[in-house]
Design a protein around this motif. Structure first.
Motif, PDB file in Angstrom:
ATOM      1  N   ILE A  90      -1.335   3.399   1.440  1.00  0.00           N
ATOM      2  CA  ILE A  90      -0.003   2.898   1.092  1.00  0.00           C
ATOM      3  C   ILE A  90      -0.076   2.498  -0.377  1.00  0.00           C
ATOM      4  CG2 ILE A  90       1.670   1.024   1.447  1.00  0.00           C
ATOM      5  CD1 ILE A  90       0.770   0.937   4.367  1.00  0.00           C
ATOM      6  N   GLY A  91       0.970   2.740  -1.130  1.00  0.00           N
ATOM      7  CA  GLY A  91       0.937   2.409  -2.557  1.00  0.00           C
ATOM      8  C   GLY A  91       0.870   0.915  -2.814  1.00  0.00           C
ATOM      9  N   PHE A  92       1.937   0.207  -2.443  1.00  0.00           N
ATOM     10  CA  PHE A  92       2.014  -1.246  -2.576  1.00  0.00           C
ATOM     11  C   PHE A  92       2.275  -1.810  -1.187  1.00  0.00           C
ATOM     12  CE2 PHE A  92       3.198   0.363  -6.689  1.00  0.00           C
ATOM     13  CZ  PHE A  92       2.729  -0.558  -7.610  1.00  0.00           C
ATOM     14  N   GLU A  93       1.462  -2.746  -0.737  1.00  0.00           N
ATOM     15  CA  GLU A  93       1.698  -3.440   0.526  1.00  0.00           C
ATOM     16  C   GLU A  93       1.855  -4.918   0.197  1.00  0.00           C
ATOM     17  OE1 GLU A  93      -0.020  -3.770   5.021  1.00  0.00           O
ATOM     18  OE2 GLU A  93      -1.469  -3.640   3.400  1.00  0.00           O
ATOM     19  N   CYS A  94       3.083  -5.424   0.343  1.00  0.00           N
ATOM     20  CA  CYS A  94       3.417  -6.753  -0.152  1.00  0.00           C
ATOM     21  C   CYS A  94       3.894  -7.659   0.974  1.00  0.00           C
ATOM     22  CB  CYS A  94       4.501  -6.634  -1.215  1.00  0.00           C
ATOM     23  SG  CYS A  94       4.051  -5.461  -2.506  1.00  0.00           S
ATOM     24  N   GLN A  95       3.365  -8.855   1.006  1.00  0.00           N
ATOM     25  CA  GLN A  95       3.750  -9.827   2.019  1.00  0.00           C
ATOM     26  C   GLN A  95       5.088 -10.475   1.660  1.00  0.00           C
ATOM     27  OE1 GLN A  95       2.078 -10.017   4.897  1.00  0.00           O
ATOM     28  NE2 GLN A  95       0.920  -8.334   4.013  1.00  0.00           N
ATOM     29  N   ALA A  96       5.520 -11.398   2.472  1.00  0.00           N
ATOM     30  CA  ALA A  96       6.834 -12.034   2.333  1.00  0.00           C
ATOM     31  C   ALA A  96       7.045 -12.648   0.950  1.00  0.00           C
ATOM     32  CB  ALA A  96       6.990 -13.107   3.397  1.00  0.00           C
ATOM     33  N   ALA A  97       8.301 -12.622   0.525  1.00  0.00           N
ATOM     34  CA  ALA A  97       8.760 -13.253  -0.717  1.00  0.00           C
ATOM     35  C   ALA A  97       8.095 -12.678  -1.963  1.00  0.00           C
ATOM     36  CB  ALA A  97       8.577 -14.766  -0.648  1.00  0.00           C
ATOM     37  N   SER A  98       7.647 -11.444  -1.899  1.00  0.00           N
ATOM     38  CA  SER A  98       7.059 -10.785  -3.068  1.00  0.00           C
ATOM     39  C   SER A  98       8.156 -10.271  -3.988  1.00  0.00           C
ATOM     40  CB  SER A  98       6.191  -9.602  -2.636  1.00  0.00           C
ATOM     41  OG  SER A  98       5.082 -10.047  -1.908  1.00  0.00           O
ATOM     42  N   VAL A  99       7.818 -10.102  -5.257  1.00  0.00           N
ATOM     43  CA  VAL A  99       8.735  -9.561  -6.256  1.00  0.00           C
ATOM     44  C   VAL A  99       8.032  -8.412  -6.963  1.00  0.00           C
ATOM     45  CG1 VAL A  99      10.012 -10.047  -8.379  1.00  0.00           C
ATOM     46  CG2 VAL A  99       9.843 -11.800  -6.600  1.00  0.00           C
ATOM     47  N   LEU A 100       8.701  -7.258  -7.024  1.00  0.00           N
ATOM     48  CA  LEU A 100       8.159  -6.098  -7.734  1.00  0.00           C
ATOM     49  C   LEU A 100       9.189  -5.601  -8.727  1.00  0.00           C
ATOM     50  CD1 LEU A 100       7.108  -5.756  -4.505  1.00  0.00           C
ATOM     51  CD2 LEU A 100       5.716  -4.120  -5.752  1.00  0.00           C
ATOM     52  N   HIS A 101       8.758  -5.364  -9.954  1.00  0.00           N
ATOM     53  CA  HIS A 101       9.668  -4.907 -11.004  1.00  0.00           C
ATOM     54  C   HIS A 101       9.006  -3.789 -11.797  1.00  0.00           C
ATOM     55  CE1 HIS A 101      12.699  -4.974 -14.116  1.00  0.00           C
ATOM     56  NE2 HIS A 101      11.741  -5.063 -15.021  1.00  0.00           N
ATOM     57  N   HIS A 102       9.728  -2.704 -11.943  1.00  0.00           N
ATOM     58  CA  HIS A 102       9.320  -1.573 -12.772  1.00  0.00           C
ATOM     59  C   HIS A 102       7.939  -1.040 -12.367  1.00  0.00           C
ATOM     60  CE1 HIS A 102       8.923   0.860 -16.458  1.00  0.00           C
ATOM     61  NE2 HIS A 102      10.238   0.908 -16.335  1.00  0.00           N
ATOM     62  N   HIS A 108       1.230   9.033  -1.946  1.00  0.00           N
ATOM     63  CA  HIS A 108       0.406   8.287  -0.995  1.00  0.00           C
ATOM     64  C   HIS A 108       0.366   8.967   0.367  1.00  0.00           C
ATOM     65  CE1 HIS A 108      -0.182   5.203  -3.902  1.00  0.00           C
ATOM     66  NE2 HIS A 108       1.124   5.193  -4.132  1.00  0.00           N
ATOM     67  N   ARG A 109      -0.652   8.632   1.166  1.00  0.00           N
ATOM     68  CA  ARG A 109      -0.804   9.204   2.495  1.00  0.00           C
ATOM     69  C   ARG A 109       0.129   8.547   3.516  1.00  0.00           C
ATOM     70  NH1 ARG A 109      -5.578   8.426   0.238  1.00  0.00           N
ATOM     71  NH2 ARG A 109      -6.211   6.678   1.532  1.00  0.00           N
ATOM     72  N   ALA A 110       0.797   7.484   3.137  1.00  0.00           N
ATOM     73  CA  ALA A 110       1.775   6.791   3.990  1.00  0.00           C
ATOM     74  C   ALA A 110       2.935   6.369   3.073  1.00  0.00           C
ATOM     75  CB  ALA A 110       1.113   5.605   4.691  1.00  0.00           C
ATOM     76  N   ALA A 111       3.509   5.186   3.307  1.00  0.00           N
ATOM     77  CA  ALA A 111       4.655   4.719   2.511  1.00  0.00           C
ATOM     78  C   ALA A 111       4.260   4.463   1.057  1.00  0.00           C
ATOM     79  CB  ALA A 111       5.232   3.447   3.116  1.00  0.00           C
ATOM     80  N   GLY A 112       5.230   4.630   0.172  1.00  0.00           N
ATOM     81  CA  GLY A 112       4.982   4.344  -1.238  1.00  0.00           C
ATOM     82  C   GLY A 112       4.954   2.856  -1.521  1.00  0.00           C
ATOM     83  N   LEU A 113       6.010   2.158  -1.094  1.00  0.00           N
ATOM     84  CA  LEU A 113       6.116   0.726  -1.353  1.00  0.00           C
ATOM     85  C   LEU A 113       6.630   0.044  -0.095  1.00  0.00           C
ATOM     86  CD1 LEU A 113       7.409  -0.667  -4.678  1.00  0.00           C
ATOM     87  CD2 LEU A 113       7.821  -1.859  -2.550  1.00  0.00           C
ATOM     88  N   ALA A 130       3.821  10.562   1.765  1.00  0.00           N
ATOM     89  CA  ALA A 130       3.758  11.248   3.057  1.00  0.00           C
ATOM     90  C   ALA A 130       4.570  10.561   4.149  1.00  0.00           C
ATOM     91  CB  ALA A 130       2.306  11.381   3.503  1.00  0.00           C
ATOM     92  N   ALA A 131       5.142   9.412   3.882  1.00  0.00           N
ATOM     93  CA  ALA A 131       6.037   8.728   4.820  1.00  0.00           C
ATOM     94  C   ALA A 131       7.257   8.270   4.012  1.00  0.00           C
ATOM     95  CB  ALA A 131       5.310   7.560   5.494  1.00  0.00           C
ATOM     96  N   GLU A 132       7.701   7.027   4.200  1.00  0.00           N
ATOM     97  CA  GLU A 132       8.857   6.512   3.476  1.00  0.00           C
ATOM     98  C   GLU A 132       8.513   6.292   2.003  1.00  0.00           C
ATOM     99  OE1 GLU A 132       7.353   4.929   6.000  1.00  0.00           O
ATOM    100  OE2 GLU A 132       8.751   4.972   7.667  1.00  0.00           O
ATOM    101  N   GLY A 133       9.536   6.392   1.161  1.00  0.00           N
ATOM    102  CA  GLY A 133       9.362   5.981  -0.235  1.00  0.00           C
ATOM    103  C   GLY A 133       9.304   4.461  -0.301  1.00  0.00           C
ATOM    104  N   PHE A 134      10.366   3.815   0.219  1.00  0.00           N
ATOM    105  CA  PHE A 134      10.449   2.357   0.289  1.00  0.00           C
ATOM    106  C   PHE A 134      10.609   1.966   1.753  1.00  0.00           C
ATOM    107  CE2 PHE A 134      12.162   3.401  -3.910  1.00  0.00           C
ATOM    108  CZ  PHE A 134      11.471   2.513  -4.725  1.00  0.00           C
TER     109      PHE A 134
END
Length: 188
Positions: A90-102, A108-113, A130-134
């Motif tokens: 997975i590209g980015f795996e982020c827990q609750a209340a995360s912030v991603l910018h730019h 990826h072999r699974a979700a992107g973000l 290979a799965a969802e983008g977001f």
């Protein structure tokens, strides 16, 4: 073995973690517990996750490339900006209340973000995964993002998600999947 293991409130600038293998319970590129900062770091071809940070951490200008696990994993309330993750699980795996910018997640072999509840994602790109983008869970916001060429939906959301000024094209079966998303809103 890990490339680097850091404690709480650690700061790491321009460090390369390359080709670290698995040993014992921990493996991957660089790992830090809560409130850490990774600035301009690169994790490539590691066994396990490329970059892992705990709660309230900052990841800025980093690259995760061709790790066997996820590219960048962030704990509760983490912030990532101007980062790229390419060809991981997975590209980015982020827990609750995360912030991603730019940020960019591609190939990826699974979700992107992928985010947990109450995350905010803006001006990010997720292409050719290979799965969802977001993939977003409850109460997230996705603003001014683009996705294309993913095998699964470009954007898949949980309940109460806001998707605005974002585009999803050339994806799998659907651009934006809200089938299990009561209370979600797509605008502009």
């Amino acid at each position: 073995a890990l490339g680097a293991l850091l404690g709480t409130r650690a700061r790491l600038d321009r460090v390369l973690a390359f080709g670290n293998g698995a040993a014992g319970g921990l493996s991957g590129g660089i790992y830090a517990s809560g409130e850490a900062a990774f600035i301009g770091c690169v994790a490539t071809q590691n066994t396990g996750v490329g970059l892992t940070v705990g709660a309230f951490a900052v990841v800025r200008g980093c690259l995760a490339l061709q790790n066997t696990g996820n590219g960048i994993a962030m704990g509760f309330g983490g912030i990532a900006s101007n980062c790229e993750s390419t060809a991981n699980a997975i590209g980015f795996e982020c827990q609750a209340a995360s912030v991603l910018h730019h940020c960019v997640a591609q190939q990826h072999r699974a979700a992107g973000l992928q985010t947990s509840w109450a995350a905010a994602v803006s001006q990010c790109t997720a292409n050719n995964n290979a799965a969802e983008g977001f993939l977003h869970h409850e109460g997230c916001a996705l603003v001014e993002c683009t996705t294309s060429g993913n095998t699964g939906p470009g954007i898949k959301c949980g309940q109460g998600v806001l998707v605005t000024r974002s585009t999803a094209s050339f994806g799998g079966v659907v651009g934006i999947d809200l089938t299990t998303s009561p209370g979600s809103l797509v605008s502009d």
